[in-house]
Motif scaffolding. Structure first.
Motif, PDB file in Angstrom:
ATOM      1  N   VAL A 320       0.853  -1.127   0.051  1.00 23.47           N
ATOM      2  CA  VAL A 320       0.067   0.016  -0.053  1.00 23.47           C
ATOM      3  C   VAL A 320       0.919   1.473  -0.010  1.00 23.47           C
ATOM      4  O   VAL A 320       1.846   1.374   0.875  1.00 23.47           O
ATOM      5  CB  VAL A 320      -0.864   0.068   1.214  1.00 23.47           C
ATOM      6  N   GLY A 321       0.522   2.029  -0.998  1.00 23.45           N
ATOM      7  CA  GLY A 321       1.184   3.379  -1.159  1.00 23.45           C
ATOM      8  C   GLY A 321       0.366   4.493  -0.579  1.00 23.45           C
ATOM      9  O   GLY A 321      -0.884   4.201  -0.618  1.00 23.45           O
ATOM     10  N   TYR A 322       0.977   5.493  -0.421  1.00 26.52           N
ATOM     11  CA  TYR A 322       0.045   6.797  -0.091  1.00 26.52           C
ATOM     12  C   TYR A 322       0.376   7.731  -1.210  1.00 26.52           C
ATOM     13  O   TYR A 322       1.643   8.198  -1.471  1.00 26.52           O
ATOM     14  CB  TYR A 322       0.536   7.369   1.218  1.00 26.52           C
ATOM     15  N   GLY A 323      -0.601   8.343  -1.814  1.00 30.64           N
ATOM     16  CA  GLY A 323      -0.719   9.618  -2.682  1.00 30.64           C
ATOM     17  C   GLY A 323      -1.030  11.040  -1.716  1.00 30.64           C
ATOM     18  O   GLY A 323      -0.300  10.996  -0.782  1.00 30.64           O
ATOM     19  N   TYR A 324      -1.616  11.601  -2.421  1.00 32.98           N
ATOM     20  CA  TYR A 324      -2.155  13.069  -1.599  1.00 32.98           C
ATOM     21  C   TYR A 324      -3.714  12.846  -1.151  1.00 32.98           C
ATOM     22  O   TYR A 324      -4.525  12.817  -1.922  1.00 32.98           O
ATOM     23  CB  TYR A 324      -2.086  14.039  -2.427  1.00 32.98           C
ATOM     24  N   GLY A 325      -3.627  12.153   0.207  1.00 34.36           N
ATOM     25  CA  GLY A 325      -5.195  12.009   0.458  1.00 34.36           C
ATOM     26  C   GLY A 325      -5.801  10.516  -0.073  1.00 34.36           C
ATOM     27  O   GLY A 325      -6.946  10.546   0.142  1.00 34.36           O
ATOM     28  N   TRP A 326      -4.918   9.801  -0.372  1.00 31.86           N
ATOM     29  CA  TRP A 326      -5.178   8.551  -0.981  1.00 31.86           C
ATOM     30  C   TRP A 326      -4.368   7.261  -0.810  1.00 31.86           C
ATOM     31  O   TRP A 326      -3.189   7.534  -0.948  1.00 31.86           O
ATOM     32  CB  TRP A 326      -5.557   8.453  -2.605  1.00 31.86           C
ATOM     33  N   ARG A 327      -4.780   6.344  -0.463  1.00 30.60           N
ATOM     34  CA  ARG A 327      -4.108   5.094  -0.609  1.00 30.60           C
ATOM     35  C   ARG A 327      -4.183   4.567  -1.868  1.00 30.60           C
ATOM     36  O   ARG A 327      -5.151   4.531  -2.562  1.00 30.60           O
ATOM     37  CB  ARG A 327      -4.617   4.079   0.679  1.00 30.60           C
ATOM     38  N   ILE A 328      -2.896   3.692  -2.349  1.00 30.41           N
ATOM     39  CA  ILE A 328      -2.784   3.365  -3.396  1.00 30.41           C
ATOM     40  C   ILE A 328      -2.470   1.630  -3.460  1.00 30.41           C
ATOM     41  O   ILE A 328      -1.502   1.440  -2.916  1.00 30.41           O
ATOM     42  CB  ILE A 328      -1.530   3.936  -4.447  1.00 30.41           C
ATOM     43  N   THR A 329      -3.189   0.736  -3.949  1.00 34.45           N
ATOM     44  CA  THR A 329      -3.173  -0.503  -3.515  1.00 34.45           C
ATOM     45  C   THR A 329      -3.498  -1.444  -4.959  1.00 34.45           C
ATOM     46  O   THR A 329      -4.597  -1.364  -5.587  1.00 34.45           O
ATOM     47  CB  THR A 329      -3.972  -1.160  -2.506  1.00 34.45           C
ATOM     48  N   GLY A 330      -2.268  -1.734  -5.744  1.00 31.00           N
ATOM     49  CA  GLY A 330      -2.710  -2.263  -7.194  1.00 31.00           C
ATOM     50  C   GLY A 330      -3.134  -1.326  -7.807  1.00 31.00           C
ATOM     51  O   GLY A 330      -3.059  -0.145  -8.349  1.00 31.00           O
ATOM     52  N   GLU A 331      -4.777  -1.656  -8.526  1.00 28.32           N
ATOM     53  CA  GLU A 331      -5.269  -0.963  -9.239  1.00 28.32           C
ATOM     54  C   GLU A 331      -6.377   0.005  -8.601  1.00 28.32           C
ATOM     55  O   GLU A 331      -6.940   0.890  -9.124  1.00 28.32           O
ATOM     56  CB  GLU A 331      -6.059  -1.644 -10.398  1.00 28.32           C
ATOM     57  N   THR A 332      -6.341  -0.118  -7.422  1.00 29.85           N
ATOM     58  CA  THR A 332      -7.571   0.770  -6.539  1.00 29.85           C
ATOM     59  C   THR A 332      -6.679   1.824  -5.994  1.00 29.85           C
ATOM     60  O   THR A 332      -5.755   2.172  -5.440  1.00 29.85           O
ATOM     61  CB  THR A 332      -7.975  -0.076  -5.433  1.00 29.85           C
ATOM     62  N   LEU A 333      -7.695   2.877  -5.751  1.00 27.12           N
ATOM     63  CA  LEU A 333      -7.356   4.111  -5.107  1.00 27.12           C
ATOM     64  C   LEU A 333      -8.590   4.217  -3.840  1.00 27.12           C
ATOM     65  O   LEU A 333      -9.655   3.904  -4.128  1.00 27.12           O
ATOM     66  CB  LEU A 333      -7.513   5.253  -5.827  1.00 27.12           C
ATOM     67  N   TRP A 334      -8.093   4.383  -2.625  1.00 28.76           N
ATOM     68  CA  TRP A 334      -9.159   4.235  -1.436  1.00 28.76           C
ATOM     69  C   TRP A 334      -8.502   4.956  -0.341  1.00 28.76           C
ATOM     70  O   TRP A 334      -7.472   5.452  -0.137  1.00 28.76           O
ATOM     71  CB  TRP A 334      -9.230   2.876  -1.182  1.00 28.76           C
ATOM     72  N   HIS A 335      -9.645   5.282   0.486  1.00 35.13           N
ATOM     73  CA  HIS A 335      -9.393   5.722   1.703  1.00 35.13           C
ATOM     74  C   HIS A 335     -10.451   5.527   2.849  1.00 35.13           C
ATOM     75  O   HIS A 335     -11.583   5.283   2.345  1.00 35.13           O
ATOM     76  CB  HIS A 335      -9.117   7.195   1.929  1.00 35.13           C
ATOM     77  N   SER A 336     -10.119   5.155   4.036  1.00 30.65           N
ATOM     78  CA  SER A 336     -11.016   4.734   4.973  1.00 30.65           C
ATOM     79  C   SER A 336     -11.292   6.007   5.947  1.00 30.65           C
ATOM     80  O   SER A 336     -10.219   6.975   5.938  1.00 30.65           O
ATOM     81  CB  SER A 336     -10.638   3.741   6.028  1.00 30.65           C
ATOM     82  N   GLY A 337     -12.198   6.069   6.673  1.00 29.72           N
ATOM     83  CA  GLY A 337     -12.305   7.128   7.817  1.00 29.72           C
ATOM     84  C   GLY A 337     -12.951   6.558   9.106  1.00 29.72           C
ATOM     85  O   GLY A 337     -13.945   5.936   9.204  1.00 29.72           O
ATOM     86  N   GLU A 338     -12.075   6.734  10.271  1.00 30.01           N
ATOM     87  CA  GLU A 338     -12.743   6.011  11.668  1.00 30.01           C
ATOM     88  C   GLU A 338     -12.680   7.257  12.591  1.00 30.01           C
ATOM     89  O   GLU A 338     -11.479   7.725  12.721  1.00 30.01           O
ATOM     90  CB  GLU A 338     -11.615   5.059  11.891  1.00 30.01           C
ATOM     91  N   SER A 339     -13.737   7.407  12.901  1.00 32.65           N
ATOM     92  CA  SER A 339     -13.967   8.200  14.232  1.00 32.65           C
ATOM     93  C   SER A 339     -14.865   7.947  15.309  1.00 32.65           C
ATOM     94  O   SER A 339     -15.527   6.896  14.844  1.00 32.65           O
ATOM     95  CB  SER A 339     -14.389   9.494  13.520  1.00 32.65           C
ATOM     96  N   MET A 340     -15.109   8.432  16.246  1.00 30.24           N
ATOM     97  CA  MET A 340     -15.860   7.869  17.221  1.00 30.24           C
ATOM     98  C   MET A 340     -17.248   7.975  16.641  1.00 30.24           C
ATOM     99  O   MET A 340     -17.947   8.880  16.494  1.00 30.24           O
ATOM    100  CB  MET A 340     -16.061   8.935  18.484  1.00 30.24           C
ATOM    101  N   GLY A 341     -17.991   6.560  16.680  1.00 38.80           N
ATOM    102  CA  GLY A 341     -19.361   6.434  16.066  1.00 38.80           C
ATOM    103  C   GLY A 341     -19.528   6.532  14.724  1.00 38.80           C
ATOM    104  O   GLY A 341     -20.539   6.156  13.884  1.00 38.80           O
ATOM    105  N   PHE A 342     -18.513   6.438  13.975  1.00 41.30           N
ATOM    106  CA  PHE A 342     -18.468   6.232  12.398  1.00 41.30           C
ATOM    107  C   PHE A 342     -17.305   5.652  11.798  1.00 41.30           C
ATOM    108  O   PHE A 342     -16.081   5.490  12.164  1.00 41.30           O
ATOM    109  CB  PHE A 342     -18.364   7.810  11.687  1.00 41.30           C
ATOM    110  N   ARG A 343     -17.606   4.742  10.853  1.00 38.63           N
ATOM    111  CA  ARG A 343     -16.689   3.964   9.850  1.00 38.63           C
ATOM    112  C   ARG A 343     -16.931   3.893   8.505  1.00 38.63           C
ATOM    113  O   ARG A 343     -18.333   3.650   8.144  1.00 38.63           O
ATOM    114  CB  ARG A 343     -16.805   2.665  10.557  1.00 38.63           C
ATOM    115  N   ASN A 344     -16.208   4.601   7.653  1.00 39.29           N
ATOM    116  CA  ASN A 344     -16.416   4.798   6.239  1.00 39.29           C
ATOM    117  C   ASN A 344     -15.442   4.488   5.316  1.00 39.29           C
ATOM    118  O   ASN A 344     -14.141   4.166   5.874  1.00 39.29           O
ATOM    119  CB  ASN A 344     -16.697   6.291   5.989  1.00 39.29           C
ATOM    120  N   VAL A 345     -15.752   4.381   4.078  1.00 39.48           N
ATOM    121  CA  VAL A 345     -14.636   3.842   3.146  1.00 39.48           C
ATOM    122  C   VAL A 345     -15.115   4.269   1.835  1.00 39.48           C
ATOM    123  O   VAL A 345     -16.317   4.268   1.323  1.00 39.48           O
ATOM    124  CB  VAL A 345     -14.278   2.508   3.196  1.00 39.48           C
TER     125      VAL A 345
END
Length: 387
Positions: A320-345
């Motif tokens: 997994v590499g990191y761009g500017y606000g994005w994680r890069i995994t193979g052919e995917t661009l993604w990012h998750s978000g974890e905060s109190m009471g929330f889980r997103n992707v």
């Protein structure tokens, strides 16, 4: 943003269905694969496969249905929603259902918008990616002299995590941390974890400083800049960098955690008011508009998008590499978000023109692997694996 104050995850009996449900999911998935891999399938077969995929997604999301904290799920192909629906509740107390218009606190999914704001200002000639951060925030200590905006964008700054050094006086109600408070805390930390540019460490501190930099370089508040330069031009009319007492969140979902056998509202923590690292609220409908803008130059230039989507550094996760606000995994661009009471992707397969978004207002489980399972239903013949 990864808030440190996390509740314990729900027990297995509260978040997992029995073996029969998993068998049903597997059966539907096999049915989808059979339809989807038939050579030169006709339009009718494709529609049948999509319908089966919807049933499989419903089975995967069964634990989000009913009077429980919910989720909103979106699958886009070529800009067209193949699946767009809500599950469960946005607000438990009054029974407000989750819908495609429900706005969730994005947590660290917000970072791609902070990075885009920086890139827009670079396009405007208002700042340079190789500017020292102290050009814009000169009160930072000497240890930050060599840190550049570019290094902060890709988490190579070595900045101290503000969550670990914030004063105990901050709380979830009357006295929350803001981006300016992050700067104040870091002013007293004349050290870094490593020499800037020599390593990787995920940094919420850095993205809070980027929000302050956007405000300085643009002459506008960070939330105002996002609204005027990103949200409104793209038609993301309900998306907001939320400031208590200043703005409102339409169709708001509140966050919950499973504690002592029941769901309890845990919507805010002491760090929930910082904007640059995680303070944006949005919906799957608005994120569909955002996703569309990432394919062309209506917002970011080709060069800016290439920078955002390039793996500038390896991370602490394999492959997994990191761009500017994005994680890069193979052919995917993604990012998750974890905060109190929330889980997103959000997970994007740009070459296949497929995107999966899952936003949820509960503390567990993290939805990344569920998003990959959903994607596998719409990417037949190509195994989708988590790193």
């Amino acid at each position: 943003m990864s808030d440190k104050m996390r509740a314990a995850p729900p027990p297995e009996t509260a978040t997992r269905a029995g073996g029969g449900r998993f068998a049903a999911v597997a059966a539907v998935c096999l049915g989808v694969a059979a339809c989807a891999t038939a050579p030169q399938r006709e339009a009718g077969q494709g529609a049948a496969a999509d319908a089966q995929a919807e049933q499989a997604v419903d089975a995967l999301l069964a634990d989000y249905r009913g009077r429980v904290p919910g989720a909103s799920v979106l699958v886009l192909r070529d800009g067209r929603p193949l699946l767009r629906r809500g599950y469960g509740m946005a607000v438990l107390e009054d029974g407000t259902a989750a819908t495609p218009q429900t706005n969730y606190r994005l947590a660290s999914v917000s970072k791609q918008f902070t990075a885009a704001a920086v890139l827009l200002l670079a396009q405007d000639g208002k700042l340079g990616l190789d500017d020292p951060i102290k050009r814009w925030l000169p009160s930072l200590p000497k240890a930050c002299d060599a840190i550049t905006i570019r290094q902060i964008l890709s988490h190579q700054s070595g900045l101290i995590d503000y969550e670990d050094v914030m004063p105990a006086s901050f709380d979830a109600d009357a006295h929350q941390m803001h981006d300016a408070d992050v700067l104040a805390v870091l002013e007293g930390q004349d050290r870094t974890y490593f020499a800037p540019g020599s390593g990787y460490r995920y940094s919420n501190s850095g993205y809070s400083l980027l929000a302050l930099t956007v405000a300085k370089a643009s002459g506008r508040g960070f939330a105002e800049f996002l609204r005027e330069r990103i949200f409104m031009p793209l038609g993301m009319r309900d998306t907001v960098a939320y400031e208590r007492g200043v703005s409102q969140v339409a169709h708001r979902a509140y966050g919950y955690s499973y504690e002592n056998g029941q769901w309890r509202r845990t919507d805010q923590s002491p760090t929930s008011a910082t904007l640059g690292d995680g303070g944006i609220y949005s919906s799957i409908d608005d994120l569909a508009r955002w996703d569309a803008a990432l394919y062309d130059a209506r917002l970011l230039s080709d060069a800016s998008r290439a920078l955002a989507f390039a793996a500038h550094t390896p991370t602490d996760a394999p492959d997994v590499g990191y761009g500017y606000g994005w994680r890069i995994t193979g052919e995917t661009l993604w990012h998750s978000g974890e905060s109190m009471g929330f889980r997103n992707v959000i997970v994007r397969w740009p070459q296949r023109r497929l995107t999966v978004v899952m936003l949820s207002n509960r503390n567990d489980p993290e939805p990344y692997r569920t998003a990959l399972q959903i994607a596998a239903l719409y990417l037949p013949g190509s195994p989708v694996r988590a790193p």
